[in-house]
Design an enzyme around this catalytic site. Structure first.
Site, mmCIF file in Angstrom:
data_model
loop_
_atom_site.group_PDB
_atom_site.id
_atom_site.type_symbol
_atom_site.label_atom_id
_atom_site.label_comp_id
_atom_site.label_asym_id
_atom_site.label_seq_id
_atom_site.Cartn_x
_atom_site.Cartn_y
_atom_site.Cartn_z
ATOM 1 N N LYS A 88 0.821 -1.212 0.000
ATOM 2 C CA LYS A 88 0.000 0.000 0.000
ATOM 3 C C LYS A 88 0.851 1.256 0.000
ATOM 4 O O LYS A 88 0.540 2.225 -0.682
ATOM 5 C CB LYS A 88 -0.820 0.068 1.291
ATOM 6 C CG LYS A 88 -2.136 -0.581 1.268
ATOM 7 C CD LYS A 88 -2.846 -0.355 2.598
ATOM 8 C CE LYS A 88 -2.051 -0.855 3.774
ATOM 9 N NZ LYS A 88 -2.092 -0.071 4.969
ATOM 10 N N ARG A 143 -8.875 2.322 10.228
ATOM 11 C CA ARG A 143 -8.483 0.936 10.433
ATOM 12 C C ARG A 143 -9.567 0.138 11.119
ATOM 13 O O ARG A 143 -9.432 -1.067 11.291
ATOM 14 C CB ARG A 143 -7.246 0.881 11.326
ATOM 15 C CG ARG A 143 -5.990 0.877 10.530
ATOM 16 C CD ARG A 143 -4.844 0.486 11.421
ATOM 17 N NE ARG A 143 -3.611 0.642 10.681
ATOM 18 C CZ ARG A 143 -2.419 0.516 11.202
ATOM 19 N NH1 ARG A 143 -2.299 0.234 12.483
ATOM 20 N NH2 ARG A 143 -1.358 0.652 10.472
ATOM 21 N N ARG A 165 12.476 -8.268 6.047
ATOM 22 C CA ARG A 165 12.874 -6.862 5.945
ATOM 23 C C ARG A 165 13.981 -6.519 6.943
ATOM 24 O O ARG A 165 13.918 -6.927 8.101
ATOM 25 C CB ARG A 165 11.640 -5.988 6.208
ATOM 26 C CG ARG A 165 11.592 -4.782 5.351
ATOM 27 C CD ARG A 165 10.214 -4.339 5.072
ATOM 28 N NE ARG A 165 9.491 -3.932 6.291
ATOM 29 C CZ ARG A 165 8.396 -3.178 6.261
ATOM 30 N NH1 ARG A 165 7.917 -2.760 5.109
ATOM 31 N NH2 ARG A 165 7.778 -2.875 7.369
ATOM 32 N N ARG A 224 13.266 -4.263 12.467
ATOM 33 C CA ARG A 224 12.452 -3.276 13.188
ATOM 34 C C ARG A 224 11.470 -4.004 14.106
ATOM 35 O O ARG A 224 10.988 -5.076 13.762
ATOM 36 C CB ARG A 224 11.675 -2.450 12.154
ATOM 37 C CG ARG A 224 11.557 -0.986 12.456
ATOM 38 C CD ARG A 224 10.820 -0.278 11.331
ATOM 39 N NE ARG A 224 9.492 -0.852 11.137
ATOM 40 C CZ ARG A 224 8.583 -0.370 10.288
ATOM 41 N NH1 ARG A 224 8.864 0.668 9.553
ATOM 42 N NH2 ARG A 224 7.405 -0.931 10.165
ATOM 43 N N ARG A 260 -0.065 -8.308 14.282
ATOM 44 C CA ARG A 260 -0.609 -7.277 13.386
ATOM 45 C C ARG A 260 -1.624 -7.888 12.427
ATOM 46 O O ARG A 260 -2.645 -7.272 12.123
ATOM 47 C CB ARG A 260 0.520 -6.605 12.592
ATOM 48 C CG ARG A 260 1.384 -5.687 13.444
ATOM 49 C CD ARG A 260 2.626 -5.266 12.704
ATOM 50 N NE ARG A 260 2.352 -4.251 11.690
ATOM 51 C CZ ARG A 260 3.211 -3.924 10.725
ATOM 52 N NH1 ARG A 260 4.363 -4.549 10.614
ATOM 53 N NH2 ARG A 260 2.899 -2.987 9.864
#
Ligand SMILES: [Zn+2]
Length: 226
Positions: free
Chosen positions: A16, A91, A130, A163, A174
Site C-alpha cells: 500500500k 483501520r 525486511r 524493526r 498485526r
C-alpha cells in the site's frame, strides 16, 4: 475535475505504501500515511508520540481519539482541497464512521476505497525478511533486495536491524488485528459501493497499473454521476 478522496486498505506488507507514494506523484495529491505521521511523532517524542509508542511497541492499534484529530486536521487543510490519499486510517469501523461524519461536515465524501490484497503467508514472507538501517531507515530485504554485505547498509554502512514491527510475533499479532478489526471495513465500504479490489501479489509495477485502471474507472463513473 471532481475531487479524488481515496482510502487505501490492505494488510501490513501489501505494498500500500509503495502504491500510495506513486499515486501522490501521479495525482499530485497529499498522501497521509498514518504510520509515518505516528513514527515522526514517536521520533520527535511529542505527547502523542509517547502515547502512541506504548501501543505500537506491542503491535497494538493506537486509540481512535489520538488519531482522528490528527487526520481530520490534515484533510481540512488547503493542500487537500482537490483530494487526498489515506493509508493506515481508517483501520476500524468506528474510525470509518468518524471519518465519514467529519467529511460530511466538510461537505465532502470518499470517492473510492482501494483494497490491495495479499494473503497472510505472503505478508510474513515480505515483512519477516525486511532489514532496516539503524541510522537512516534505508530498507532492504533478505530475498528481494539483499544488501551487498550481510547486516550492513549499502548506502551508509550502518548496521541493519529487524524493526520491532517486523519481528515474527509482532507480524502475527498485526495480522490478527487486521483480520479482526480492519477486515470488517471491506464489507462496510462494499455496502456503500466504494470498494475496489486489487490483487497485491504481483510486482509493484503490475499492481500500479491495476491501480491506474481502477482510478480511470472511478473517474469515469464520477463524471457520469455529475
Ligand atoms: Zn542506511
Amino acid at each position: 475535475m471532481p475531487e479524488l478522496n481515496l482510502v487505501l486498505l490492505g494488510p501490513p506488507g501489501s505494498g500500500k505504501g509503495t502504491q500510495g507514494e506513486r499515486l501522490q506523484e501521479d495525482l499530485r495529491l497529499p498522501y497521509y500515511a498514518t504510520g509515518d505521521i505516528l513514527r515522526a511523532a514517536v521520533r520527535d517524542e511529542t505527547e502523542l508520540g509517547r502515547t502512541a509508542k506504548e501501543y505500537m511497541d506491542r503491535g497494538d492499534l493506537v486509540p481512535d481519539e489520538v488519531i482522528v484529530g490528527v487526520i481530520a486536521e490534515r484533510i481540512d487543510s488547503p493542500e487537500a482541497a482537490d483530494g487526498f490519499i489515506l493509508d493506515g486510517f481508517p483501520r476500524t469501523e468506528p474510525q470509518a464512521e468518524a471519518l465519514a461524519a467529519r467529511l460530511t461536515e466538510l461537505d465532502r465524501a470518499l470517492t473510492g476505497v482501494l483494497l490491495i490484497d495479499v494473503d497472510d503467508e505472503e505478508v510474513v514472507r515480505r515483512l519477516g525478511g525486511r532489514r532496516t538501517c539503524e541510522e537512516n531507515g534505508h530498507v532492504f530485504h533478505v530475498d528481494f533486495n539483499p544488501p551487498r554485505s550481510e547486516g550492513v547498509c549499502d548506502l551508509d554502512g550502518s548496521p541493519l536491524v529487524v524493526r520491532d514491527d517486523d519481528e515474527p510475533e509482532v507480524i502475527r499479532h498485526r495480522l490478527e488485528q487486521y483480520h479482526a478489526k480492519t477486515e470488517p471495513l471491506v464489507g462496510y465500504y462494499d455496502g456503500q459501493s466504494l470498494l475496489r479490489l486489487i490483487d497485491g501479489s504481483p510486482t509493484p509495477e503490475a499492481v500500479g497499473a491495476e491501480v491506474e485502471r481502477t482510478l480511470a474507472t472511478i473517474r469515469l463513473e464520477a463524471d457520469e454521476a455529475i
